[in-house]
Design a protein around this motif. Sequence first.
Motif, PDB file in Angstrom:
ATOM      1  N   ALA A 179       0.869  -1.190   0.000  1.00  0.00           N
ATOM      2  CA  ALA A 179       0.000   0.000   0.000  1.00  0.00           C
ATOM      3  C   ALA A 179       0.899   1.231   0.000  1.00  0.00           C
ATOM      4  CB  ALA A 179      -0.929  -0.018   1.214  1.00  0.00           C
ATOM      5  N   GLY A 203       1.589   3.506  -2.396  1.00  0.00           N
ATOM      6  CA  GLY A 203       1.215   4.739  -3.087  1.00  0.00           C
ATOM      7  C   GLY A 203       2.058   5.059  -4.319  1.00  0.00           C
ATOM      8  N   ASP A 258       3.646  11.786  -7.533  1.00  0.00           N
ATOM      9  CA  ASP A 258       3.213  12.676  -8.619  1.00  0.00           C
ATOM     10  C   ASP A 258       4.396  13.494  -9.112  1.00  0.00           C
ATOM     11  OD1 ASP A 258       0.222  12.311  -8.602  1.00  0.00           O
ATOM     12  OD2 ASP A 258       0.544  12.856  -6.508  1.00  0.00           O
ATOM     13  N   GLY A 262      -2.266  20.909  -3.718  1.00  0.00           N
ATOM     14  CA  GLY A 262      -3.267  20.578  -2.700  1.00  0.00           C
ATOM     15  C   GLY A 262      -4.024  21.785  -2.185  1.00  0.00           C
ATOM     16  N   HIS A 296     -11.746  17.967  -6.026  1.00  0.00           N
ATOM     17  CA  HIS A 296     -11.663  19.426  -5.895  1.00  0.00           C
ATOM     18  C   HIS A 296     -12.519  20.212  -6.882  1.00  0.00           C
ATOM     19  CE1 HIS A 296      -8.564  18.932  -2.899  1.00  0.00           C
ATOM     20  NE2 HIS A 296      -8.001  18.043  -3.695  1.00  0.00           N
ATOM     21  N   ARG A 298       5.930   4.724  -5.728  1.00  0.00           N
ATOM     22  CA  ARG A 298       6.768   5.300  -4.668  1.00  0.00           C
ATOM     23  C   ARG A 298       7.821   4.294  -4.188  1.00  0.00           C
ATOM     24  NH1 ARG A 298       6.648   9.599  -1.579  1.00  0.00           N
ATOM     25  NH2 ARG A 298       4.538  10.207  -2.184  1.00  0.00           N
ATOM     26  N   SER A 299       7.455   3.040  -4.225  1.00  0.00           N
ATOM     27  CA  SER A 299       8.362   2.001  -3.737  1.00  0.00           C
ATOM     28  C   SER A 299       8.678   1.018  -4.854  1.00  0.00           C
ATOM     29  CB  SER A 299       7.694   1.270  -2.566  1.00  0.00           C
ATOM     30  OG  SER A 299       8.330   0.043  -2.332  1.00  0.00           O
ATOM     31  N   LEU A 322       9.152  -2.054  -4.196  1.00  0.00           N
ATOM     32  CA  LEU A 322       8.873  -3.381  -3.628  1.00  0.00           C
ATOM     33  C   LEU A 322       8.100  -4.284  -4.581  1.00  0.00           C
ATOM     34  CD1 LEU A 322       7.963  -2.620   0.117  1.00  0.00           C
ATOM     35  CD2 LEU A 322       9.931  -3.895  -0.761  1.00  0.00           C
ATOM     36  N   ALA A 347      -3.197  -2.607  -2.576  1.00  0.00           N
ATOM     37  CA  ALA A 347      -4.399  -1.772  -2.448  1.00  0.00           C
ATOM     38  C   ALA A 347      -4.011  -0.307  -2.516  1.00  0.00           C
ATOM     39  CB  ALA A 347      -5.089  -2.063  -1.112  1.00  0.00           C
ATOM     40  N   GLY A 348      -4.930   0.495  -3.031  1.00  0.00           N
ATOM     41  CA  GLY A 348      -4.718   1.936  -3.031  1.00  0.00           C
ATOM     42  C   GLY A 348      -4.208   2.455  -4.363  1.00  0.00           C
ATOM     43  N   ASP A 349      -3.626   3.634  -4.300  1.00  0.00           N
ATOM     44  CA  ASP A 349      -3.224   4.356  -5.511  1.00  0.00           C
ATOM     45  C   ASP A 349      -2.314   3.545  -6.426  1.00  0.00           C
ATOM     46  OD1 ASP A 349      -4.607   6.478  -4.451  1.00  0.00           O
ATOM     47  OD2 ASP A 349      -2.916   7.881  -4.469  1.00  0.00           O
ATOM     48  N   VAL A 388      -9.142   8.554  -1.147  1.00  0.00           N
ATOM     49  CA  VAL A 388      -8.984   7.959   0.181  1.00  0.00           C
ATOM     50  C   VAL A 388      -9.959   6.802   0.362  1.00  0.00           C
ATOM     51  CG1 VAL A 388      -9.298   8.405   2.646  1.00  0.00           C
ATOM     52  CG2 VAL A 388      -8.087  10.072   1.232  1.00  0.00           C
ATOM     53  N   ILE A 389     -11.190   7.017  -0.040  1.00  0.00           N
ATOM     54  CA  ILE A 389     -12.189   5.982   0.230  1.00  0.00           C
ATOM     55  C   ILE A 389     -11.955   4.749  -0.644  1.00  0.00           C
ATOM     56  CG2 ILE A 389     -14.038   6.734  -1.363  1.00  0.00           C
ATOM     57  CD1 ILE A 389     -15.924   6.338   1.135  1.00  0.00           C
ATOM     58  N   ALA A 403      -8.967   3.776  -1.693  1.00  0.00           N
ATOM     59  CA  ALA A 403      -7.781   3.120  -1.131  1.00  0.00           C
ATOM     60  C   ALA A 403      -8.171   2.306   0.102  1.00  0.00           C
ATOM     61  CB  ALA A 403      -6.717   4.158  -0.783  1.00  0.00           C
TER      62      ALA A 403
END
Length: 243
Positions: A28, A30, A33, A46, A56, A155-156, A158, A194-196, A204-205, A207
């Motif tokens: 998870a 992420g 950007d 943001g 937004h 991001r990772s 892994l 799971a998630g982005d 958020v919801i 993810a």
Amino acid sequence: MDASSAGEGFTVALASGETVTTRQILLATGMVDELPETVGVRERWGTGVHHCPYCHGWELRDGHIGILAPGGEPFAELRVTLLRGWSSNLTLLTDGSASLDRPARQRLEALGARIDERRLRAYEDGPDGGYRVCFEDGEELPVAGLFVAPSQHQRSGLAETLGCGLDTAEPNPAPFVVIDSTSGETTVSGVYAAGDLTGPAQSVILAAAGGARAAYFMNHALAAADAQAALTAAGLPAGSDGD
Ligand SMILES: Cc1cc2nc3c(=O)[nH]c(=O)nc-3n(C[C@H](O)[C@H](O)[C@H](O)COP(=O)(O)OP(=O)(O)OC[C@H]3O[C@@H](n4cnc5c(N)ncnc54)[C@H](O)[C@@H]3O)c2cc1C
């Protein structure tokens, strides 16, 4: 952090130096950007710079919305398509000559977007809580906010280290981790995600829902394996694994 397959499970090396073994992994981690270089954009990420119309769009409804798409990149039309329901006052900012052919320009204009190809100098706070786009020619354009469509990367590392399949196919803007849509399991047995990092629908919801769904199926698999082991130890055949 590092992770590798180890027998029936995995070994995870933590940044603390500790090593843990586990039967399953839920990734998870992420996405990152990659924001446009324009001065002032990163600082307002943001607040005055957004990427998700579903997150937004409401705040900027009926306002003058800038869409920063350097060179008129391929997701410009998608941004216009998604934002024109929130405002009819849209300006596509290409920060220099756009590589838009005539049909692409006609489509954007028919969808209600003005195309401004002037070079940008900066993006700044404006009066009354708004913002302003500053052009190199010295002119300024007041906007309620700016939308961008950043490229992303994992991001990772892994998922790649563990050998999980990544989907690099168009029209995805990023290499997302491939998962089974029911269980959230990746192409590597025992590794879930799971998630982005699993796709472009990012909130958020979603993810949290992905994490809950994966947890359901991870526990199911562990319980089924434990039950199987207990039945085997008792010399009994496996039963139904139900749900
Ligand atoms: C500017 C902005 C505004 C947004 N606004 C909204 C909004 O209004 N509503 C909405 O629903 N969504 C919004 N989103 C989207 C939302 O933030 C994401 O969809 C959500 O946070 C994704 O959750 P995630 O757990 O998948 O990833 P992330 O929130 O990115 O969490 C991943 C975590 O894993 C950690 N991590 C990564 N690699 C490692 C590692 N090797 N070891 C340890 N930790 C690691 C990261 O540091 C991070 O803390 C917004 C996003 C952005 C960028």
